[in-house]
Design a protein around this motif. Structure first.
Motif, PDB file in Angstrom:
ATOM      1  N   GLY A 102      39.928  35.995  28.512  1.00  0.00           N
ATOM      2  CA  GLY A 102      40.109  34.626  29.010  1.00  0.00           C
ATOM      3  C   GLY A 102      39.252  33.673  28.201  1.00  0.00           C
TER       4      GLY A 102
ATOM      5  N   THR B  34      33.481  24.420  38.825  1.00  0.00           N
ATOM      6  CA  THR B  34      33.228  24.139  37.407  1.00  0.00           C
ATOM      7  C   THR B  34      34.429  23.393  36.831  1.00  0.00           C
ATOM      8  OG1 THR B  34      32.034  26.239  37.340  1.00  0.00           O
ATOM      9  CG2 THR B  34      32.527  25.217  35.221  1.00  0.00           C
TER      10      THR B  34
ATOM     11  N   TYR C 161      41.469  35.628  46.502  1.00  0.00           N
ATOM     12  CA  TYR C 161      40.500  35.277  45.452  1.00  0.00           C
ATOM     13  C   TYR C 161      39.073  35.689  45.832  1.00  0.00           C
ATOM     14  CZ  TYR C 161      38.040  32.481  41.939  1.00  0.00           C
ATOM     15  OH  TYR C 161      37.211  32.076  40.919  1.00  0.00           O
TER      16      TYR C 161
ATOM     17  N   THR D 298      40.202  31.656  25.813  1.00  0.00           N
ATOM     18  CA  THR D 298      40.976  30.624  25.110  1.00  0.00           C
ATOM     19  C   THR D 298      40.769  29.228  25.667  1.00  0.00           C
ATOM     20  OG1 THR D 298      42.877  31.040  26.549  1.00  0.00           O
ATOM     21  CG2 THR D 298      42.771  32.275  24.472  1.00  0.00           C
ATOM     22  N   ARG D 299      40.264  29.127  26.887  1.00  0.00           N
ATOM     23  CA  ARG D 299      40.024  27.793  27.472  1.00  0.00           C
ATOM     24  C   ARG D 299      38.975  27.914  28.574  1.00  0.00           C
ATOM     25  NH1 ARG D 299      45.413  28.833  30.297  1.00  0.00           N
ATOM     26  NH2 ARG D 299      44.739  29.141  32.454  1.00  0.00           N
TER      27      ARG D 299
ATOM     28  N   PRO E  25      29.803  31.349  39.143  1.00  0.00           N
ATOM     29  CA  PRO E  25      29.831  29.888  39.046  1.00  0.00           C
ATOM     30  C   PRO E  25      30.235  29.253  40.375  1.00  0.00           C
ATOM     31  CG  PRO E  25      31.282  30.932  37.399  1.00  0.00           C
ATOM     32  CD  PRO E  25      30.908  31.975  38.399  1.00  0.00           C
ATOM     33  N   GLY E  26      29.724  28.036  40.590  1.00  0.00           N
ATOM     34  CA  GLY E  26      30.271  27.184  41.644  1.00  0.00           C
ATOM     35  C   GLY E  26      31.450  26.436  41.057  1.00  0.00           C
TER      36      GLY E  26
ATOM     37  N   MET F 199      41.423  25.283  36.038  1.00  0.00           N
ATOM     38  CA  MET F 199      41.571  25.898  37.357  1.00  0.00           C
ATOM     39  C   MET F 199      41.244  24.876  38.450  1.00  0.00           C
ATOM     40  SD  MET F 199      39.673  29.336  38.724  1.00  0.00           S
ATOM     41  CE  MET F 199      40.704  30.625  38.080  1.00  0.00           C
ATOM     42  N   VAL F 200      40.254  24.034  38.185  1.00  0.00           N
ATOM     43  CA  VAL F 200      39.811  23.029  39.154  1.00  0.00           C
ATOM     44  C   VAL F 200      40.595  21.732  38.993  1.00  0.00           C
ATOM     45  CG1 VAL F 200      37.832  21.576  39.742  1.00  0.00           C
ATOM     46  CG2 VAL F 200      37.530  24.025  39.449  1.00  0.00           C
TER      47      VAL F 200
ATOM     48  N   THR G  59      32.727  37.394  35.152  1.00  0.00           N
ATOM     49  CA  THR G  59      32.703  36.135  35.892  1.00  0.00           C
ATOM     50  C   THR G  59      33.088  36.391  37.350  1.00  0.00           C
ATOM     51  OG1 THR G  59      33.484  35.094  33.862  1.00  0.00           O
ATOM     52  CG2 THR G  59      33.384  33.716  35.830  1.00  0.00           C
ATOM     53  N   SER G  60      32.115  36.246  38.219  1.00  0.00           N
ATOM     54  CA  SER G  60      32.362  36.330  39.663  1.00  0.00           C
ATOM     55  C   SER G  60      32.597  34.902  40.161  1.00  0.00           C
ATOM     56  CB  SER G  60      31.158  36.983  40.335  1.00  0.00           C
ATOM     57  OG  SER G  60      31.361  37.074  41.724  1.00  0.00           O
TER      58      SER G  60
ATOM     59  N   LEU H  67      44.483  41.125  38.114  1.00  0.00           N
ATOM     60  CA  LEU H  67      43.719  40.494  37.028  1.00  0.00           C
ATOM     61  C   LEU H  67      42.222  40.428  37.356  1.00  0.00           C
ATOM     62  CD1 LEU H  67      43.962  39.246  34.199  1.00  0.00           C
ATOM     63  CD2 LEU H  67      44.086  37.005  35.299  1.00  0.00           C
TER      64      LEU H  67
ATOM     65  N   ILE I 109      35.935  28.154  31.032  1.00  0.00           N
ATOM     66  CA  ILE I 109      34.625  28.797  30.967  1.00  0.00           C
ATOM     67  C   ILE I 109      34.562  29.787  29.793  1.00  0.00           C
ATOM     68  CG2 ILE I 109      33.133  30.459  32.176  1.00  0.00           C
ATOM     69  CD1 ILE I 109      33.979  29.018  34.818  1.00  0.00           C
TER      70      ILE I 109
ATOM     71  N   LYS J 186      36.562  38.666  44.164  1.00  0.00           N
ATOM     72  CA  LYS J 186      35.239  38.423  43.577  1.00  0.00           C
ATOM     73  C   LYS J 186      34.144  39.218  44.317  1.00  0.00           C
ATOM     74  CE  LYS J 186      36.692  35.609  40.291  1.00  0.00           C
ATOM     75  NZ  LYS J 186      36.677  35.988  38.882  1.00  0.00           N
TER      76      LYS J 186
ATOM     77  N   ASN K 171      36.096  37.769  31.712  1.00  0.00           N
ATOM     78  CA  ASN K 171      36.135  36.427  32.290  1.00  0.00           C
ATOM     79  C   ASN K 171      37.509  36.010  32.793  1.00  0.00           C
ATOM     80  OD1 ASN K 171      35.211  33.471  32.549  1.00  0.00           O
ATOM     81  ND2 ASN K 171      36.874  33.354  31.045  1.00  0.00           N
TER      82      ASN K 171
ATOM     83  N   THR L  59      37.138  22.941  34.906  1.00  0.00           N
ATOM     84  CA  THR L  59      38.118  23.598  34.008  1.00  0.00           C
ATOM     85  C   THR L  59      39.518  23.325  34.553  1.00  0.00           C
ATOM     86  OG1 THR L  59      38.249  25.638  35.277  1.00  0.00           O
ATOM     87  CG2 THR L  59      36.503  25.536  33.620  1.00  0.00           C
TER      88      THR L  59
HETATM   89  P1  NAD Z   1      41.072  28.759  33.336  1.00  0.00           P
HETATM   90  O1  NAD Z   1      42.337  28.810  34.113  1.00  0.00           O
HETATM   91  O2  NAD Z   1      40.717  27.520  32.581  1.00  0.00           O
HETATM   92  O3  NAD Z   1      40.993  29.983  32.310  1.00  0.00           O
HETATM   93  C1  NAD Z   1      41.423  31.254  32.692  1.00  0.00           C
HETATM   94  C2  NAD Z   1      41.436  32.162  31.494  1.00  0.00           C
HETATM   95  O4  NAD Z   1      41.979  33.397  31.904  1.00  0.00           O
HETATM   96  C3  NAD Z   1      42.298  31.632  30.352  1.00  0.00           C
HETATM   97  O5  NAD Z   1      41.666  31.860  29.119  1.00  0.00           O
HETATM   98  C4  NAD Z   1      43.562  32.476  30.437  1.00  0.00           C
HETATM   99  O6  NAD Z   1      44.143  32.754  29.174  1.00  0.00           O
HETATM  100  C5  NAD Z   1      43.052  33.756  31.073  1.00  0.00           C
HETATM  101  N1  NAD Z   1      44.125  34.385  31.833  1.00  0.00           N
HETATM  102  C6  NAD Z   1      44.766  33.889  32.917  1.00  0.00           C
HETATM  103  N2  NAD Z   1      45.730  34.745  33.301  1.00  0.00           N
HETATM  104  C7  NAD Z   1      45.675  35.807  32.437  1.00  0.00           C
HETATM  105  C8  NAD Z   1      46.394  37.014  32.308  1.00  0.00           C
HETATM  106  N3  NAD Z   1      47.376  37.335  33.152  1.00  0.00           N
HETATM  107  N4  NAD Z   1      46.068  37.865  31.310  1.00  0.00           N
HETATM  108  C9  NAD Z   1      45.077  37.581  30.454  1.00  0.00           C
HETATM  109  N5  NAD Z   1      44.347  36.438  30.523  1.00  0.00           N
HETATM  110  C10 NAD Z   1      44.655  35.574  31.505  1.00  0.00           C
HETATM  111  O7  NAD Z   1      39.970  29.135  34.387  1.00  0.00           O
HETATM  112  P2  NAD Z   1      38.369  29.078  34.389  1.00  0.00           P
HETATM  113  O8  NAD Z   1      37.998  28.128  35.446  1.00  0.00           O
HETATM  114  O9  NAD Z   1      37.810  28.926  33.035  1.00  0.00           O
HETATM  115  O10 NAD Z   1      38.108  30.545  34.971  1.00  0.00           O
HETATM  116  C11 NAD Z   1      37.482  31.561  34.235  1.00  0.00           C
HETATM  117  C12 NAD Z   1      36.818  32.493  35.213  1.00  0.00           C
HETATM  118  O11 NAD Z   1      35.863  31.751  35.979  1.00  0.00           O
HETATM  119  C13 NAD Z   1      37.760  33.136  36.219  1.00  0.00           C
HETATM  120  O12 NAD Z   1      37.400  34.493  36.395  1.00  0.00           O
HETATM  121  C14 NAD Z   1      37.499  32.355  37.483  1.00  0.00           C
HETATM  122  O13 NAD Z   1      37.786  33.093  38.636  1.00  0.00           O
HETATM  123  C15 NAD Z   1      36.032  32.044  37.356  1.00  0.00           C
HETATM  124  N6  NAD Z   1      35.525  30.924  38.147  1.00  0.00           N
HETATM  125  C16 NAD Z   1      35.943  29.650  37.914  1.00  0.00           C
HETATM  126  C17 NAD Z   1      35.406  28.627  38.681  1.00  0.00           C
HETATM  127  C18 NAD Z   1      35.815  27.203  38.472  1.00  0.00           C
HETATM  128  O14 NAD Z   1      35.449  26.358  39.309  1.00  0.00           O
HETATM  129  N7  NAD Z   1      36.502  26.859  37.415  1.00  0.00           N
HETATM  130  C19 NAD Z   1      34.457  28.896  39.669  1.00  0.00           C
HETATM  131  C20 NAD Z   1      34.059  30.212  39.868  1.00  0.00           C
HETATM  132  C21 NAD Z   1      34.595  31.214  39.095  1.00  0.00           C
END
Ligand code: NAD
Length: 249
Positions: free
Chosen positions: A12, A190, A157, A14-15, A187-188, A194-195, A142-143, A114, A17, A161, A91, A192
């Protein structure tokens, strides 16, 4: 530089976190392979990283993270590209906010596949490569802050975690004798994609409950990964490090 000469895989990457982790790892001297859900997104991330860090050693791959065989093969190839493997970041993750009575079995399985199965696969593939190479390493996953108190909707979800935290705490004990440190970052909220997809009326009240008064930035989270992958954390294993501005809801 904290990660000079280390070879890292970031799923993960590519974008969001994961991309921020890739940037910070490169800035600290690591060679990096980012895994994306598709080869095109991995290639696009590599192009962007190469433009930002012309001297960096960067590769992009994609594989079905929910298949142990595919992950083992792809991680082995990534290690061959980089000339070794010292640190893996699990991640990639997805969220799903459906209320219980609307939650389908397919949605639940997709989150578990996943967020839990792929994380198990990442730990096993990484441990296999590191132990066969005869050295230790680090695995950091990443939890989320939701693995403390759950969340009021979208049970899959937080369940996934909580499972991550259990896996990390167990594997830190199992893999300590072979020199592999296993940790998680929680993370809290964040900033991205996702948010960004959440409606404003969901986001605003959440920020109001964060004592540090703001949402986390991907770089805030990435810095915790740098620390845990570095030798500064040489005696840290089995930790779930919160990066959440003291949010408690
Ligand atoms: P995001 O959606 O921006 O990025 C998700 C990443 O996971 C991308 O790089 C994507 O390519 C990859 N991904 C998604 N589906 C996939 C699949 N089927 N196969 C392979 N790769 C896949 O999200 P983010 O916010 O950067 O989340 C990254 C991590 O942080 C996650 O584990 C998420 O649960 C965790 N997290 C995020 C937050 C938040 O607020 N953004 C908070 C707590 C935890």
């Amino acid at each position: 530089m904290l990660l000079e000469g280390k070879k890292a895989i970031i799923t993960g990457g590519t974008r969001g976190i994961g991309y921020a982790i890739a940037c910070r790892f490169i800035e600290e001297g690591a060679a990096v392979t980012v895994f994306g859900s598709r080869q095109e997104t991995a290639d696009a991330a590599v192009e962007k990283l190469a433009a930002a860090y012309p001297e960096a050693k960067i590769w992009g791959r994609s594989c079905n993270l929910t298949s142990l065989e595919a992950v083992t093969e792809a991680f082995t190839q990534a290690a061959a590209d980089m000339g070794g493997l010292d640190t893996v970041v699990n991640n990639a993750g997805i969220s799903q906010r459906s209320p219980l009575l609307d939650y389908t079995a397919e949605e639940f399985a997709k989150v578990m596949d996943l967020n839990v199965v792929a994380v198990f696969n990442g730990h096993q593939a990484a441990a296999k490569i590191m132990t066969e190479a005869g050295h230790g390493g680090t695995i950091t996953t990443t939890s989320s802050m939701v693995a403390k108190y759950g969340q009021p909707s979208g049970v899959g979800y937080p369940t996934s975690k909580f499972a991550v935290n259990g896996m990390v705490q167990s594997l830190s004990r199992e893999l300590a004798p072979v020199g592999i440190r296993v940790n998680a970052v929680a993370p809290g909220v964040t900033r991205t994609d996702m948010v960004a997809n959440l409606p404003e009326e969901v986001i605003k009240p959440i920020i109001a409950t964060i004592p540090l008064g703001r949402m986390g930035e991907p770089e805030d989270v990435a810095n915790a990964f740098v620390f845990l992958a570095s030798d500064m954390a040489a005696y840290v294993t089995g930790a779930v490090l919160p990066v959440d501005g003291a949010a408690r809801s």
